[in-house]
Design an enzyme around this catalytic site. Structure first.
Site, PDB file in Angstrom:
ATOM      1  N   LYS A   1       0.857  -1.199   0.000  1.00  0.00           N
ATOM      2  CA  LYS A   1       0.000   0.000   0.000  1.00  0.00           C
ATOM      3  C   LYS A   1       0.885   1.238   0.000  1.00  0.00           C
ATOM      4  O   LYS A   1       1.728   1.406   0.893  1.00  0.00           O
ATOM      5  CB  LYS A   1      -0.899  -0.007   1.238  1.00  0.00           C
ATOM      6  CG  LYS A   1      -1.821   1.211   1.324  1.00  0.00           C
ATOM      7  CD  LYS A   1      -2.825   1.055   2.436  1.00  0.00           C
ATOM      8  CE  LYS A   1      -3.669   2.307   2.595  1.00  0.00           C
ATOM      9  NZ  LYS A   1      -4.637   2.173   3.703  1.00  0.00           N
TER      10      LYS A   1
ATOM     11  N   ARG B   1       0.779  -5.376   3.471  1.00  0.00           N
ATOM     12  CA  ARG B   1      -0.369  -5.928   4.187  1.00  0.00           C
ATOM     13  C   ARG B   1      -0.608  -7.379   3.768  1.00  0.00           C
ATOM     14  O   ARG B   1      -0.315  -7.763   2.635  1.00  0.00           O
ATOM     15  CB  ARG B   1      -1.649  -5.141   3.838  1.00  0.00           C
ATOM     16  CG  ARG B   1      -1.548  -3.662   3.984  1.00  0.00           C
ATOM     17  CD  ARG B   1      -2.921  -3.024   4.035  1.00  0.00           C
ATOM     18  NE  ARG B   1      -3.600  -2.953   2.748  1.00  0.00           N
ATOM     19  CZ  ARG B   1      -4.698  -2.204   2.545  1.00  0.00           C
ATOM     20  NH1 ARG B   1      -5.233  -1.529   3.557  1.00  0.00           N
ATOM     21  NH2 ARG B   1      -5.280  -2.157   1.359  1.00  0.00           N
TER      22      ARG B   1
ATOM     23  N   ASP C   1     -16.464   0.358   0.264  1.00  0.00           N
ATOM     24  CA  ASP C   1     -15.206  -0.084  -0.340  1.00  0.00           C
ATOM     25  C   ASP C   1     -14.153  -0.374   0.735  1.00  0.00           C
ATOM     26  O   ASP C   1     -13.065  -0.848   0.407  1.00  0.00           O
ATOM     27  CB  ASP C   1     -14.674   0.954  -1.335  1.00  0.00           C
ATOM     28  CG  ASP C   1     -14.531   2.330  -0.728  1.00  0.00           C
ATOM     29  OD1 ASP C   1     -15.553   2.888  -0.291  1.00  0.00           O
ATOM     30  OD2 ASP C   1     -13.401   2.843  -0.655  1.00  0.00           O
TER      31      ASP C   1
HETATM   32  P1  AMP Z   1      -9.719   5.301   1.289  1.00  0.00           P
HETATM   33  O1  AMP Z   1     -10.503   6.470   1.772  1.00  0.00           O
HETATM   34  O2  AMP Z   1      -8.295   5.279   1.785  1.00  0.00           O
HETATM   35  O3  AMP Z   1     -10.410   4.011   1.548  1.00  0.00           O
HETATM   36  O4  AMP Z   1      -9.576   5.459  -0.299  1.00  0.00           O
HETATM   37  C1  AMP Z   1     -10.676   5.596  -1.151  1.00  0.00           C
HETATM   38  C2  AMP Z   1     -10.214   5.466  -2.572  1.00  0.00           C
HETATM   39  O5  AMP Z   1      -9.244   6.462  -2.881  1.00  0.00           O
HETATM   40  C3  AMP Z   1      -9.565   4.138  -2.923  1.00  0.00           C
HETATM   41  O6  AMP Z   1      -9.863   3.855  -4.256  1.00  0.00           O
HETATM   42  C4  AMP Z   1      -8.100   4.436  -2.751  1.00  0.00           C
HETATM   43  O7  AMP Z   1      -7.272   3.577  -3.495  1.00  0.00           O
HETATM   44  C5  AMP Z   1      -8.022   5.851  -3.286  1.00  0.00           C
HETATM   45  N1  AMP Z   1      -6.898   6.616  -2.714  1.00  0.00           N
HETATM   46  C6  AMP Z   1      -6.760   7.076  -1.463  1.00  0.00           C
HETATM   47  N2  AMP Z   1      -5.608   7.760  -1.333  1.00  0.00           N
HETATM   48  C7  AMP Z   1      -5.000   7.728  -2.536  1.00  0.00           C
HETATM   49  C8  AMP Z   1      -3.769   8.249  -3.051  1.00  0.00           C
HETATM   50  N3  AMP Z   1      -2.949   8.962  -2.312  1.00  0.00           N
HETATM   51  N4  AMP Z   1      -3.488   8.004  -4.337  1.00  0.00           N
HETATM   52  C9  AMP Z   1      -4.320   7.290  -5.119  1.00  0.00           C
HETATM   53  N5  AMP Z   1      -5.473   6.796  -4.717  1.00  0.00           N
HETATM   54  C10 AMP Z   1      -5.817   6.991  -3.426  1.00  0.00           C
HETATM   55 MG    MG Z   2     -10.082   2.247   1.239  1.00  0.00          MG
END
Ligand code: AMP
Ligand code: MG
Length: 518
Positions: free
Chosen positions: A119, A182, A262
């Protein structure tokens, strides 16, 4: 310095002792994009979990073997892996968000029955506006919390290690990059099913469901319990695992913070650690995610939100279940199982295991107090005591972890003064104590006190402990990461050398603001 997103310059394969068996990759093109992680300049180790390494059959000194640091920071390809980013969709904060996907995670492959995912390993086709990276702060939090939750007996994804780099990453301020490795039997989320259902891709929906059932829920096919329907029985099994997971969260005082669909594991594992918090001063309405203005994901909302998310999953699975009635029936399993598990965990925390369990259909802890009988041996009396205990803690904002730990010691020593000291309203506490002692006198004193110390942890990953560990790591001192990990991996032991990690949070802890930014 090498630019952040430059392709790997060395294609030399890292050879590992792992036997790879990449089942998710075999699902085929509709489910992912094959791609390699992007290199992280000049990586270094931040922390490793020996117990997670043991899951892969790796020995004590595995990280010293050449290649691992480069492999797990995404700098060199690993022999036998088939790296990919998977596609999923989901509901975020209650709204349909459309396509999301692994925007910064890359699944290397599967070994020893564990998927190994990096990650923070760079851009993918699903990165949207993001940079594909994760910062040191959030990576240390995820690493420590995954391992802490496992040690607390809570279903969770695991974390093998964190690698860091001085490469700058822009968040609210400029931070540095890191990668968490992970582990999970599968990283498939509710959102994976929502993705294919929303597009009417029912063939792919079925392929994915069959994969999950055959790999992780084989009984649902061989002995479907609900209407002789494999998919409904499987949904019910996911409902059950999710209910058990959330019951554990509520009992230990864990707030996830971003329960979007998600971020919900199809295996009922706690996953995607972001702005999570363990409760310090008990506040049922605690909101740990600074971005969650409306409190959708507040602590006391978590069971209801889990149920909401399961509804979204059920909706996605309807083309397979074919019977809305059976889907409803599967969802109905949530509440009784949540209550039964939660009550069992809280009874154990109170040291009332010797008193009969509440029936599956008994009232929730918030149930009608008037329903309590005068019989102290009655399950309803216990559930009323649980509810009143929490109300008392909330009223005086008593520290949640310290209360339970002191209660465990008090029961053993038959001296409740250290517990009483935690309360402002002493008469209310004294009245509670009378009731508690009446009930606890019914179960075996010494035995129960001992058990209480095995279910009420002395150490949890409080936000301020995370902050202190991160601050030291920013100064390149990683001893805190190793020490805090070692303590959290045995949270019920006394660890006299680490007494400071079990104290009250400092005043500044209440000012810590954790947002989704990671
Ligand atoms: P999360 O809120 O961390 O569950 O992320 C929600 C979505 O945003 C998922 O599709 C993650 O892969 C994407 N995401 C979160 N942070 C980033 C990042 N820095 N770069 C690319 N995708 C991200
Ligand atoms: Mg997520």
């Amino acid at each position: 310095m090498q630019p952040m997103n430059a392709p790997a310059t060395s294609l030399q394969l890292v050879k590992t002792p792992l036997a790879w068996n990449n089942r998710f990759h075999r699902l085929g093109a509709p489910f992912f994009t094959p791609l390699a992680p992007q290199p992280l300049p000049a990586p270094y180790w931040v922390g490793q979990s020996p117990s997670a390494a043991a899951l892969l059959g790796l020995g004590e000194h595995w990280a010293n073997e050449p290649g691992w640091l480069q492999a797990l920071s995404g700098n060199q390809p690993v022999s036998g892996t088939q790296p990919l980013a998977s596609v999923y969709s989901g509901h975020q904060f209650g709204n349909w968000a459309g396509q999301l996907g692994d925007g910064r995670a890359i699944l290397l492959g599967e070994a020893h029955g564990w998927e190994i995912q990096l990650k923070g390993s760079g851009l993918t086709p699903y990165s949207r506006m993001g940079d594909g990276r994760a910062v040191l702060r959030s990576s240390i939090r995820e690493f420590l919390c995954s391992e802490a939750m496992h040690a607390l007996g809570i279903p969770t994804t695991r974390a093998l290690c964190v690698t860091g780099s001085d490469a700058p990453v822009l968040r609210e301020t400029v931070e540095t990059a890191a990668v968490v490795t992970r582990l999970a039997p599968s990283f498939i989320r509710f959102g994976h099913f929502e993705h294919f259902a929303s597009r009417g891709q029912h063939g792919e929906l079925k392929t994915l469901a069959d994969f999950v059932i055959d790999s992780f829920y084989p009984d649902c096919r061989s002995q479907p319990l609900l209407g002789d329907n494999t998919y409904a029985s499987w949904l019910q099994a996911v409902v059950a695992r999710t209910a058990v997971m959330v019951a554990h969260w509520q009992a230990v005082g864990f707030c996830h913070g971003v329960m979007n669909t998600d971020n919900m594991s199809i295996l009922g594992l706690t996953m995607d650690y972001g702005p999570f918090a363990f409760m310090d001063a008990f506040d049922p309405g605690h909101i740990c995610n600074h971005t969650d203005r409306s409190g959708r994901y507040a602590f006391d909302q978590q069971p209801e939100i889990a149920h909401w998310n399961l509804y979204a999953l059920a909706h996605a699975l309807l083309p397979l279940i074919e019977s809305p009635k059976l889907a409803e029936q599967a969802l109905e399993a949530f509440q009784p199982l949540f209550i039964q598990t939660y009550q069992g965990l809280m009874r154990a925390k109170l040291g009332l295991g010797g008193v009969p369990e509440p029936a599956l259909s008994s009232a929730p802890p918030e149930g009608n107090a008037d329903g309590a009988s005068d019989n102290p041996n009655d399950a309803k009396t216990v559930s009323t005591l649980i509810r009143d205990t929490l109300a008392l803690l909330a009223q005086d904002r008593v520290d949640y972890t310290i209360f339970w730990r002191r209660l465990s010691h008090a029961r053993a020593a038959c001296d409740y003064e250290p517990v009483r000291d935690l309360f402002i309203s002493r008469p209310a506490f004294d009245a509670w104590l009378l009731r508690y002692q009446e009930l606890s006198s019914l179960s075996e004193q010494g035995l129960e006190a001992n058990l209480m110390l095995k279910v009420n942890p002395k150490f949890v990953l409080r936000n301020y402990l995370g902050e202190q560990t991160i601050e030291a790591a920013r100064q390149k001192d990683y001893s805190g990461v190793a020490n805090v990990l070692a303590v959290l991996q045995r949270p019920y032991d006394e660890h006299p050398a680490f007494e400071t990690l079990a104290g009250f949070p400092p005043d500044w802890a209440s000012q810590i603001e954790i947002s989704c930014s990671s």
